[in-house]
Design a protein around this motif. Structure first.
Motif, PDB file in Angstrom:
ATOM      1  N   LYS A 163       1.344   5.705  -4.070  1.00  0.00           N
ATOM      2  CA  LYS A 163       1.015   5.472  -2.664  1.00  0.00           C
ATOM      3  C   LYS A 163       1.765   4.267  -2.123  1.00  0.00           C
ATOM      4  CE  LYS A 163      -3.567   7.569  -2.774  1.00  0.00           C
ATOM      5  NZ  LYS A 163      -5.002   7.392  -2.406  1.00  0.00           N
ATOM      6  N   GLU A 164       1.771   4.160  -0.816  1.00  0.00           N
ATOM      7  CA  GLU A 164       2.428   3.018  -0.180  1.00  0.00           C
ATOM      8  C   GLU A 164       1.521   1.789  -0.240  1.00  0.00           C
ATOM      9  OE1 GLU A 164       5.176   5.418   3.085  1.00  0.00           O
ATOM     10  OE2 GLU A 164       3.623   4.029   3.757  1.00  0.00           O
ATOM     11  N   ARG A 165       2.147   0.645  -0.088  1.00  0.00           N
ATOM     12  CA  ARG A 165       1.396  -0.593  -0.060  1.00  0.00           C
ATOM     13  C   ARG A 165       0.503  -0.614   1.171  1.00  0.00           C
ATOM     14  NH1 ARG A 165       4.688  -5.964  -1.473  1.00  0.00           N
ATOM     15  NH2 ARG A 165       5.270  -4.490  -3.114  1.00  0.00           N
ATOM     16  N   ALA A 166      -0.741  -1.046   0.987  1.00  0.00           N
ATOM     17  CA  ALA A 166      -1.714  -0.992   2.069  1.00  0.00           C
ATOM     18  C   ALA A 166      -2.426  -2.327   2.216  1.00  0.00           C
ATOM     19  CB  ALA A 166      -2.736   0.111   1.806  1.00  0.00           C
ATOM     20  N   TYR A 167      -2.724  -2.663   3.440  1.00  0.00           N
ATOM     21  CA  TYR A 167      -3.432  -3.889   3.775  1.00  0.00           C
ATOM     22  C   TYR A 167      -4.868  -3.838   3.274  1.00  0.00           C
ATOM     23  CZ  TYR A 167      -6.212  -6.828   6.938  1.00  0.00           C
ATOM     24  OH  TYR A 167      -7.110  -7.715   7.464  1.00  0.00           O
TER      25      TYR A 167
END
Length: 124
Positions: free
Chosen positions: A42-46
């Motif tokens: 997955k993409e980096r997430a806040y």
């Protein structure tokens, strides 16, 4: 400013863990500091952020479970994580910016400085 993230590990669902982000080479007490995470594939997430004012902000999925805080004397920002779930499994990164505006704090592009990640694994 160099950031060092630490505190990750393997825990069971429902456990707690505290991550630390320590700055060296300068002080970041006036910076906005955030935690992001990147799960496998997955993409980096806040995740959360703390502003110079001390105001804190969280993504919805961690509200009520995670707490971000700052210890100015130790030049460290913490992420206290409770009631951990398997879906919290990820590499966690801390990031800092001297000038991020409020509307941008959830975007990784707003941050100038990044620490290496620390792996959090939550088993079911």
């Amino acid at each position: 400013v160099q950031l060092q993230a630490s505190g990750g590990g393997l825990v069971q669902a429902g456990d707690s863990l505290r991550l630390s982000c320590t700055a060296s080479g300068g002080t970041f007490t006036t910076y906005t500091v955030a935690w992001f995470r990147q799960a496998p594939g997955k993409e980096r997430a806040y995740v959360a952020a703390i502003r110079r004012s001390g105001h804190t902000y969280y993504t919805d999925s961690v509200k009520g479970r995670f707490t971000i805080s700052r210890d100015k004397a130790k030049n460290t920002v913490y992420l206290q994580m409770s009631s951990l779930k398997p879906e919290d499994t990820a590499v966690y990164f801390c990031a800092a910016s001297p000038s991020a505006i409020l509307s941008s704090i959830t975007y990784s592009s707003a941050y100038n400085y990044w620490g290496e990640g620390t792996l959090v694994t939550v088993s079911s």
